[in-house]
Design an enzyme around this catalytic site. Structure first.
Site: not given
Length: 256
Positions: A159, A210, A222
């Protein structure tokens, strides 16, 4: 024998960088072609390096660099090198034909040639070096790239690697990890969010783990399983395949 100096440039398309000096150690990030590094500890086969662009450190095989002197390192890092926007670029260098991938630096590019210290590489496939990359077009090229912890390429990416590379291609340098990226930029309220903002998410321990790029007020790009688009709201990310919320929103940042 390879003479290990204090500075180097990655001369391969993609190279693993590990947490420890062992093939069994986890890959924490990757070098792409053209990345400048400083050598912190020397050995064979393992050397400890520090990325010039983001100061990230790790261990790699000493054979996977072109070694350069301090002057070349300082010249190469003093100004922004051109960054490859095309998915794949074919080069011919000292070892023959090789392909490099999007997000790679093109050190000292001039008239179709690259220079890695004493090594000269010739660009074989046409590429527009004057293109001004678009943030969303760049991010969408990575769609469906498989998730890979520590990955930074179109063949596997995590990510924060996705966000770092997309912004690098578009002229903005960010740290490597999501927790460090979250410290950059201005905090934006949920009601003021817009496409191009970065959203950060926390795990059960309350730690940022994240990050994703807002593609609109209710959509996020993402890397989770693969690079994908999902629904975004004030609670976090709603995974359209799993039909449930998978990531808890922590903050929204604007860095450009």
């Amino acid at each position: 024998m390879i003479s290990i100096s204090d500075y180097g440039i990655c001369n391969l398309s993609i190279v693993p960088v590990r947490a420890e000096a062992s093939d069994r150690s986890e890959i924490v990030t990757q070098l792409l072609f053209g990345d400048f590094v400083q050598i912190l500890e020397k050995g064979e086969p393992w050397i400890k390096i520090r990325f010039a662009r983001d100061n990230y450190e790790g261990w790699m095989d000493f054979k996977q660099l072109s070694y350069i002197d301090q002057g070349t390192y300082e010249a190469g890092t003093a100004s922004r090198q051109k960054v490859l926007f095309e998915p794949i670029l074919e080069l011919e260098g000292p070892k023959g034909i090789q392909n490099i991938m999007m997000g790679s630096d093109l050190p000292f590019y001039k008239d179709g040639k690259l220079r890695l210290g004493s090594e000269i590489y010739t660009v074989l496939s046409p590429v527009d070096m004057e293109i001004v990359p678009d943030l969303f077009e760049t991010a969408e090229i990575y769609l469906n790239t498989p998730y890979l912890w520590g990955g930074k390429s179109i063949f596997g990416i995590d990510c924060s690697g996705l966000i770092q590379l997309v912004f690098k291609i578009c002229g903005v340098d960010l740290p490597r990890n999501a927790s460090e990226q979250e410290k950059i930029g201005n905090t934006i309220s949920f009601s003021d969010r817009k496409a191009g903002d970065l959203a950060y998410f926390i795990n059960a321990d309350g730690k940022v783990h994240h990050v994703g790029l807002l593609a609109g007020p209710h959509e996020i790009i993402h890397a989770a399983g693969r690079v994908r688009k999902d629904r975004f709201d004030e609670n976090g990310i709603y995974n359209l395949d799993l039909e449930k919320q998978t990531h808890k929103l922590y903050s929204i940042k604007r860095v450009h």
